[in-house]
Scaffold this active site. Sequence first.
Site, PDB file in Angstrom:
ATOM      1  N   THR A   7       0.836  -1.206   0.000  1.00 31.62           N
ATOM      2  CA  THR A   7       0.000   0.000   0.000  1.00 31.62           C
ATOM      3  C   THR A   7       0.864   1.247   0.000  1.00 31.62           C
ATOM      4  OG1 THR A   7      -1.745   1.255   1.115  1.00 31.62           O
ATOM      5  CG2 THR A   7      -0.230   0.066   2.543  1.00 31.62           C
ATOM      6  N   GLY A   8       0.358   2.287  -0.635  1.00 24.98           N
ATOM      7  CA  GLY A   8       1.028   3.574  -0.593  1.00 24.98           C
ATOM      8  C   GLY A   8       0.253   4.556   0.273  1.00 24.98           C
ATOM      9  N   ASN A   9      -0.701   4.041   1.049  1.00 23.07           N
ATOM     10  CA  ASN A   9      -1.563   4.896   1.864  1.00 23.07           C
ATOM     11  C   ASN A   9      -1.052   4.901   3.317  1.00 23.07           C
ATOM     12  OD1 ASN A   9      -3.685   5.656   3.655  1.00 23.07           O
ATOM     13  ND2 ASN A   9      -5.177   5.380   2.008  1.00 23.07           N
ATOM     14  N   GLY A  11      -2.177   6.303   5.965  1.00 18.92           N
ATOM     15  CA  GLY A  11      -3.228   6.085   6.969  1.00 18.92           C
ATOM     16  C   GLY A  11      -3.458   4.601   7.195  1.00 18.92           C
ATOM     17  N   ASP A  72      -8.031  -3.724  -0.434  1.00 18.74           N
ATOM     18  CA  ASP A  72      -8.769  -2.716  -1.172  1.00 18.74           C
ATOM     19  C   ASP A  72      -9.980  -2.376  -0.324  1.00 18.74           C
ATOM     20  OD1 ASP A  72      -8.504  -1.260  -3.709  1.00 18.74           O
ATOM     21  OD2 ASP A  72     -10.572  -1.916  -3.996  1.00 18.74           O
ATOM     22  N   GLY A 156      -8.942   9.888   4.617  1.00 19.67           N
ATOM     23  CA  GLY A 156     -10.057   9.592   3.718  1.00 19.67           C
ATOM     24  C   GLY A 156     -11.363  10.225   4.185  1.00 19.67           C
ATOM     25  N   TYR A 157     -12.396   9.392   4.256  1.00 20.26           N
ATOM     26  CA  TYR A 157     -13.741   9.871   4.578  1.00 20.26           C
ATOM     27  C   TYR A 157     -14.031   9.862   6.090  1.00 20.26           C
ATOM     28  CZ  TYR A 157     -14.362   9.147  -0.447  1.00 20.26           C
ATOM     29  OH  TYR A 157     -14.221   9.192  -1.815  1.00 20.26           O
ATOM     30  N   ASP A 158     -13.004   9.658   6.913  1.00 17.26           N
ATOM     31  CA  ASP A 158     -13.224   9.614   8.367  1.00 17.26           C
ATOM     32  C   ASP A 158     -13.973  10.837   8.914  1.00 17.26           C
ATOM     33  OD1 ASP A 158     -12.121   7.112   8.671  1.00 17.26           O
ATOM     34  OD2 ASP A 158     -10.192   7.815   9.420  1.00 17.26           O
ATOM     35  N   LYS A 178     -11.103   3.154  15.993  1.00 17.98           N
ATOM     36  CA  LYS A 178     -10.958   2.400  14.733  1.00 17.98           C
ATOM     37  C   LYS A 178     -10.262   1.052  14.977  1.00 17.98           C
ATOM     38  CE  LYS A 178     -10.581   4.240  10.566  1.00 17.98           C
ATOM     39  NZ  LYS A 178      -9.990   4.961   9.408  1.00 17.98           N
TER      40      LYS A 178
HETATM   41  P1  ITT Z   1      -3.470   1.643  -1.786  1.00 16.20           P
HETATM   42  O1  ITT Z   1      -4.241   1.196  -3.011  1.00 16.20           O
HETATM   43  O2  ITT Z   1      -2.054   2.007  -2.100  1.00 16.20           O
HETATM   44  O3  ITT Z   1      -3.608   0.684  -0.646  1.00 16.20           O
HETATM   45  P2  ITT Z   1      -5.494   3.694  -1.701  1.00 16.20           P
HETATM   46  O4  ITT Z   1      -5.791   4.828  -0.776  1.00 16.20           O
HETATM   47  O5  ITT Z   1      -5.486   3.985  -3.190  1.00 16.20           O
HETATM   48  O6  ITT Z   1      -4.106   3.028  -1.256  1.00 16.20           O
HETATM   49  P3  ITT Z   1      -7.785   1.990  -2.057  1.00 16.20           P
HETATM   50  O7  ITT Z   1      -7.637   1.934  -3.533  1.00 16.20           O
HETATM   51  O8  ITT Z   1      -8.121   0.734  -1.313  1.00 16.20           O
HETATM   52  O9  ITT Z   1      -6.475   2.530  -1.356  1.00 16.20           O
HETATM   53  O10 ITT Z   1      -8.854   3.111  -1.749  1.00 16.20           O
HETATM   54  C1  ITT Z   1      -9.393   3.184  -0.484  1.00 16.20           C
HETATM   55  C2  ITT Z   1     -10.016   4.553  -0.287  1.00 16.20           C
HETATM   56  O11 ITT Z   1     -11.237   4.381   0.472  1.00 16.20           O
HETATM   57  C3  ITT Z   1      -9.121   5.439   0.563  1.00 16.20           C
HETATM   58  O12 ITT Z   1      -8.219   6.205  -0.216  1.00 16.20           O
HETATM   59  C4  ITT Z   1     -10.135   6.299   1.287  1.00 16.20           C
HETATM   60  O13 ITT Z   1     -10.568   7.347   0.461  1.00 16.20           O
HETATM   61  C5  ITT Z   1     -11.299   5.333   1.499  1.00 16.20           C
HETATM   62  N1  ITT Z   1     -11.146   4.616   2.783  1.00 16.20           N
HETATM   63  C6  ITT Z   1     -10.833   3.315   2.971  1.00 16.20           C
HETATM   64  N2  ITT Z   1     -10.735   3.016   4.265  1.00 16.20           N
HETATM   65  C7  ITT Z   1     -10.988   4.163   4.928  1.00 16.20           C
HETATM   66  C8  ITT Z   1     -11.019   4.507   6.280  1.00 16.20           C
HETATM   67  O14 ITT Z   1     -10.731   3.637   7.240  1.00 16.20           O
HETATM   68  N3  ITT Z   1     -11.311   5.763   6.605  1.00 16.20           N
HETATM   69  C9  ITT Z   1     -11.595   6.676   5.656  1.00 16.20           C
HETATM   70  N4  ITT Z   1     -11.563   6.445   4.352  1.00 16.20           N
HETATM   71  C10 ITT Z   1     -11.252   5.193   3.977  1.00 16.20           C
END
Ligand code: ITT
Length: 199
Positions: A7-9, A11, A72, A156-158, A178
Site C-alpha cells: 500500500t502507498g496509503n 493512513g 482494497d 479519507g472519509y473519516d 478504529k
Molecule cells: P493503496 O491502493 O495504495 O492501498 P489507496 O488509498 O489507493 O491506497 P484503495 O484503492 O483501497 O487505497 O482506496 C481506499 C479509499 O477508500 C481510501 O483512499 C479512502 O478514500 C477510502 N477509505 C478506505 N478506508 C478508509 C477509512 O478507514 N477511513 C476513511 N476512508 C477510507
Amino acid sequence: MEIWVGTGNKGKVSEFKLLFEKLKPEFVLKSTMDLPTYSAPPENGQSFVDNARIKAKSMKAMKPQTWVFAEDSGLEVEALGNLPGIHSARYAGPKASDSENTAKLLKMLQIRSAGNRKAQFTTVIVAYSSTGEEIIVKGEMKGSIAPLPKGQHGFGYDPVFIPEGQTQTLAELGPGFKAQHSHRAMATHALVSEIKERI
Ligand code: ITT
C-alpha cells in the site's frame, strides 16, 4: 518475522501497524513505502477482491518468501447506488485529495437524497503465505454520512463517517476506536486468525 503490506496509503499503514502490534506482535509490519524501487500496479479490477489481489500479487513478486498482503477498501453509500465503492480513493478525480473526495460525496448526497445517509466501509484483504497460499478476508463497518466534516484524526472519509450507535465521526473518535471497531480492524482480526492456524 516480517509481514509486508502492499500500500502507498500512510493512513492504512499506521492502522495496520497498531493492529499487528496488538494482535500479532512477533510480526513486524513493513510496507511498500519501505521499498523505494516499488511501483504500484494499475488497479483495474471490477471489485474489492480483484483490486486487493492485484496489489497483493505485486507485493508477493517483490517478497516471494515472506507473508504479504494488500487491501482494497472503500465507502459504499446506499443513496448513491453504493458509490464511491471501489472508486473511493479517486472519486473526485485521479489526483483528488481526501478533502476533495469528501466534498464531492457531500455534494452528491445533497443532490440525490437529503434523507437516506446510510453508508458502510468495506475492506477486503488478500494475503499470500510464505508458501504462496492465498487467503481472503473481509471486514465491514456500518454507519451514516454526517452533514459536515468534523474531527482531525484518520484519513479519507473519516471526517464524514459516523459509525452506527455513535454521535461523532471517525475523525473525532480517533485511532483507538478504529482499532476496535473499523472494517480494517475486523478484516485484520480475521487475517491474524488465519495466520495463527498456519504458523
Ligand atoms: P493503496 O491502493 O495504495 O492501498 P489507496 O488509498 O489507493 O491506497 P484503495 O484503492 O483501497 O487505497 O482506496 C481506499 C479509499 O477508500 C481510501 O483512499 C479512502 O478514500 C477510502 N477509505 C478506505 N478506508 C478508509 C477509512 O478507514 N477511513 C476513511 N476512508 C477510507
